[in-house]
Enzyme design. Structure first.
Site, mmCIF file in Angstrom:
data_model
loop_
_atom_site.group_PDB
_atom_site.id
_atom_site.type_symbol
_atom_site.label_atom_id
_atom_site.label_comp_id
_atom_site.label_asym_id
_atom_site.label_seq_id
_atom_site.Cartn_x
_atom_site.Cartn_y
_atom_site.Cartn_z
ATOM 1 N N THR A 194 -8.060 -6.101 -6.911
ATOM 2 C CA THR A 194 -7.854 -4.827 -6.416
ATOM 3 C C THR A 194 -8.325 -3.519 -7.246
ATOM 4 O O THR A 194 -7.962 -3.356 -8.393
ATOM 5 C CB THR A 194 -6.361 -4.520 -6.265
ATOM 6 O OG1 THR A 194 -5.607 -4.921 -7.337
ATOM 7 C CG2 THR A 194 -5.801 -5.375 -4.863
ATOM 8 N N GLY A 195 -9.434 -2.739 -6.890
ATOM 9 C CA GLY A 195 -9.873 -1.756 -7.293
ATOM 10 C C GLY A 195 -8.956 -0.553 -7.788
ATOM 11 O O GLY A 195 -8.015 -0.266 -6.776
ATOM 12 N N ARG B 166 -11.824 3.991 7.091
ATOM 13 C CA ARG B 166 -10.462 3.891 6.733
ATOM 14 C C ARG B 166 -9.854 5.492 7.037
ATOM 15 O O ARG B 166 -10.205 6.502 6.268
ATOM 16 C CB ARG B 166 -10.348 3.616 5.355
ATOM 17 C CG ARG B 166 -10.643 2.134 4.890
ATOM 18 C CD ARG B 166 -10.304 1.805 3.634
ATOM 19 N NE ARG B 166 -11.006 0.377 3.307
ATOM 20 C CZ ARG B 166 -11.327 0.059 2.219
ATOM 21 N NH1 ARG B 166 -10.800 0.799 1.088
ATOM 22 N NH2 ARG B 166 -11.834 -1.113 1.974
ATOM 23 N N LYS C 142 -15.780 -14.860 -2.125
ATOM 24 C CA LYS C 142 -14.656 -14.140 -1.445
ATOM 25 C C LYS C 142 -14.867 -13.275 -0.061
ATOM 26 O O LYS C 142 -15.936 -12.677 -0.126
ATOM 27 C CB LYS C 142 -13.990 -13.493 -2.394
ATOM 28 C CG LYS C 142 -12.659 -12.537 -1.895
ATOM 29 C CD LYS C 142 -11.787 -11.634 -3.092
ATOM 30 C CE LYS C 142 -10.703 -11.133 -2.554
ATOM 31 N NZ LYS C 142 -11.005 -9.673 -1.544
ATOM 32 N N HIS D 78 -9.825 -9.381 3.397
ATOM 33 C CA HIS D 78 -9.761 -8.243 2.537
ATOM 34 C C HIS D 78 -8.606 -7.285 2.790
ATOM 35 O O HIS D 78 -8.605 -6.152 2.479
ATOM 36 C CB HIS D 78 -11.112 -7.198 2.769
ATOM 37 C CG HIS D 78 -11.607 -6.537 1.551
ATOM 38 N ND1 HIS D 78 -12.876 -6.968 0.874
ATOM 39 C CD2 HIS D 78 -10.937 -5.519 0.743
ATOM 40 C CE1 HIS D 78 -12.993 -6.321 -0.179
ATOM 41 N NE2 HIS D 78 -11.788 -5.332 -0.368
ATOM 42 N N ASP E 135 -6.517 -15.510 0.725
ATOM 43 C CA ASP E 135 -5.529 -14.450 0.706
ATOM 44 C C ASP E 135 -5.627 -13.512 2.113
ATOM 45 O O ASP E 135 -6.220 -13.938 3.045
ATOM 46 C CB ASP E 135 -6.017 -13.520 -0.607
ATOM 47 C CG ASP E 135 -7.066 -12.530 -0.255
ATOM 48 O OD1 ASP E 135 -7.338 -11.955 0.964
ATOM 49 O OD2 ASP E 135 -7.984 -12.141 -0.963
ATOM 50 N N ARG F 222 -1.908 -6.402 -2.460
ATOM 51 C CA ARG F 222 -0.811 -5.052 -2.272
ATOM 52 C C ARG F 222 0.384 -5.761 -3.051
ATOM 53 O O ARG F 222 0.817 -4.838 -3.847
ATOM 54 C CB ARG F 222 -0.529 -4.871 -0.860
ATOM 55 C CG ARG F 222 -1.896 -4.153 -0.126
ATOM 56 C CD ARG F 222 -1.485 -3.697 0.903
ATOM 57 N NE ARG F 222 -2.725 -3.216 1.813
ATOM 58 C CZ ARG F 222 -3.504 -3.766 2.597
ATOM 59 N NH1 ARG F 222 -3.405 -4.977 2.548
ATOM 60 N NH2 ARG F 222 -4.594 -3.384 3.047
HETATM 61 C C1 LIG Z 1 -5.698 -1.181 -2.899
HETATM 62 C C2 LIG Z 1 -7.105 -2.294 -2.828
HETATM 63 C C3 LIG Z 1 -7.900 -2.225 -3.250
HETATM 64 C C4 LIG Z 1 -8.644 -3.675 -3.298
HETATM 65 N N1 LIG Z 1 -9.938 -3.776 -4.182
HETATM 66 C C5 LIG Z 1 -10.734 -4.913 -3.916
HETATM 67 C C6 LIG Z 1 -11.939 -5.166 -4.704
HETATM 68 O O1 LIG Z 1 -12.206 -4.112 -5.752
HETATM 69 N N2 LIG Z 1 -12.387 -6.272 -4.593
HETATM 70 C C7 LIG Z 1 -12.283 -7.144 -3.750
HETATM 71 O O2 LIG Z 1 -12.969 -8.189 -3.569
HETATM 72 N N3 LIG Z 1 -10.911 -7.107 -2.853
HETATM 73 C C8 LIG Z 1 -10.496 -5.886 -3.072
HETATM 74 N N4 LIG Z 1 -9.266 -5.902 -2.199
HETATM 75 C C9 LIG Z 1 -8.889 -6.835 -1.374
HETATM 76 C C10 LIG Z 1 -8.031 -7.820 -2.171
HETATM 77 O O3 LIG Z 1 -8.571 -8.582 -3.137
HETATM 78 C C11 LIG Z 1 -7.344 -8.821 -1.098
HETATM 79 O O4 LIG Z 1 -8.530 -9.528 -0.515
HETATM 80 C C12 LIG Z 1 -6.173 -8.062 -0.352
HETATM 81 O O5 LIG Z 1 -5.568 -7.179 -0.831
HETATM 82 C C13 LIG Z 1 -5.294 -9.462 0.369
HETATM 83 O O6 LIG Z 1 -4.456 -9.063 1.165
HETATM 84 P P1 LIG Z 1 -3.051 -8.170 0.759
HETATM 85 O O7 LIG Z 1 -3.088 -6.918 0.107
HETATM 86 O O8 LIG Z 1 -2.355 -8.255 2.227
HETATM 87 O O9 LIG Z 1 -2.437 -9.376 -0.221
HETATM 88 C C14 LIG Z 1 -8.426 -4.503 -2.294
HETATM 89 C C15 LIG Z 1 -7.280 -4.480 -1.710
HETATM 90 C C16 LIG Z 1 -6.509 -3.386 -1.968
HETATM 91 C C17 LIG Z 1 -5.026 -3.396 -1.197
#
Ligand SMILES: Cc1cc2nc3c(=O)[nH]c(=O)nc-3n(C[C@H](O)[C@H](O)[C@H](O)COP(=O)(O)O)c2cc1C
Length: 394
Positions: free
Chosen positions: A83-84, A169, A256, A280, A311, A335
């Site tokens: 999560t970035g 978004r 991914k 994602h 995920d 999250r």
């Molecule tokens: C705030 C936020 C930032 C994210 N940043 C990235 C990222 O930098 N790289 C990436 O591959 N996925 C990113 N994701 C997606 C997550 O890796 C993941 O796929 C997703 O959060 C899974 O769903 P969930 O939040 O319902 O568990 C991000 C998700 C969130 C909520």
């Protein structure tokens, strides 16, 4: 542990605590999907179509959640997805997440837009830290990042393929979340209601995309580096890129964002070791299926030949168990652990992982499943599966 964190009994409680700490502009960045946020809702709703059918009469005094993934044994089947910008929600958040994962003995994937350094991750959690690459327009930057991850000794590289463009978004657009991240008057006033976060932000300024700093000309400020990152990505990732990075990366390679069995088959043919079935967290294509809907077909296509992980939308131990029953070897959450780290730093992320572990144990006891291997589709009841199979044939 702060009293509020101590009182949190589920992921929803952690979400509420995170919401309380963050100004709207930051909370909405975590929480939001895109457009109508249908995909976001679908991710969670799709789990509710499945019923877990209890099986009694088995000795479940001891439940073993250990799971072996790419030759390493972890204490449970739930890891931390990348999560970035975690440092925007809690300063130092990325490494706090890594620390929590290490303590729980589960993997943590550092984001390609993290605010922590690859090298620091490798020092802090060499056995648990994976690195997620966002491929840059200038492929030389990405090649160098891969070299750094390799030189630092990380075992696993995750390439995210589901961001060919910035998604729409709408929460972010309305809040003015963007480059540069400047709080307008309305957002400043709102932020005053979150003094803990605001004090940190005013004291430390915007967090830095540290891994990118060395590539950014004039990259002395967080804003300049963020502008550079915004210019470098997103960019479409092609199969040719995957081929190139497969050659460059000697360790475990994971893709991914796979949502179609034919793409899984293609990844397999290129020597990719594992895939994460993911949309994602509903942040990219609003009309995409929930990943749990496509997981069985993808698993049927490649599950016995490569590692299929999952995920998106997991909020309960029963969600994680459902994904495992449908063929996921391992699951990740995005999250939930961000809520935890936002609410209470490393202790908060630890709490999120502990909640999953506890809920999974209780569910497995009801299913008469003493270990992860004993989970399978025989424990599930669901509707429309035939429709899904018909529609998603490779
Ligand atoms: C705030 C936020 C930032 C994210 N940043 C990235 C990222 O930098 N790289 C990436 O591959 N996925 C990113 N994701 C997606 C997550 O890796 C993941 O796929 C997703 O959060 C899974 O769903 P969930 O939040 O319902 O568990 C991000 C998700 C969130 C909520």
């Amino acid at each position: 542990m702060p009293a509020q964190l101590d009182a949190a009994i589920n992921i929803e409680d952690l979400r509420k605590l995170a919401k309380r700490r963050l100004p709207k502009i930051a909370y909405d960045f975590i929480e939001g999907g895109l457009e109508d946020e249908d995909g976001l809702a679908r991710n969670e709703d799709a789990f509710r179509r499945y019923r877990l059918v209890p099986r009694y009469g088995v000795d479940v005094t001891t439940i073993d959640q250990t799971t072996t993934l790419f030759g390493r044994t972890y204490s449970g089947p739930v890891g931390i997805a990348p999560t970035g910008l975690a440092g925007l929600f809690r300063r130092g958040g990325d490494l706090m997440l890594a620390e929590a994962a290490k303590a729980a003995n589960v993997p943590f994937i550092m984001s390609g837009t993290s605010t922590g350094l690859i090298e620091d991750l490798a020092r802090l959690a060499p056995e648990h830290g994976w690195y997620q690459l966002y491929i840059a327009k200038d492929r030389k930057i990405s090649e160098d990042m891969v070299r750094r991850a390799r030189d630092a000794g990380l075992s696993t590289l995750v390439i995210t393929v589901d961001v060919p463009t910035n998604s729409k978004r709408e929460r972010n657009l309305r809040n003015g979340f963007g480059r540069p991240l400047k709080l307008g008057v309305r957002m400043k006033l709102e932020a005053c209601r979150h003094p803990g976060w605001l004090a940190e932000y005013l004291r430390l300024g915007p967090p830095m995309f540290s891994n990118w700093q060395r590539y950014a000309p004039n990259g002395t400020t967080a804003d300049a580096v963020a502008d550079f990152v915004t210019a470098q990505m997103p960019t479409p990732v092609t199969w040719q890129d995957i081929e190139t990075f497969r050659r460059a990366w000697p360790g475990t390679l994971v893709i991914k964002g796979i949502m179609h069995p034919a793409d899984a088959t293609r990844a397999l043919a290129m020597g990719v070791d594992g895939i994460m079935v993911s949309n994602h967290g509903g942040r990219q294509l609003d009309r995409a299926p929930a990943p749990i809907e496509v997981l069985p077909t993808i698993h049927a296509a490649v599950g016995d030949k490569m590692t299929v992980m999952y995920d998106s939308g997991i909020r309960r131990g029963s969600d994680a168990v459902t994904a495992l029953c449908l063929g996921a070897k391992y699951v990740f959450v995005g999250r939930p652990t961000l809520y935890g780290v936002t609410a209470g730093g490393c202790a908060g992320a630890t709490k999120a992982l502990a909640i999953f572990k506890d809920e999974i144990e209780r569910v497995m006891m009801h299913l008469g499943a003493p270990n992860i291997k004993s989970l399978g589709p025989h424990l599930l009841m669901w509707k429309d599966e035939e429709d899904l199979r018909r529609n998603m044939r490779p």
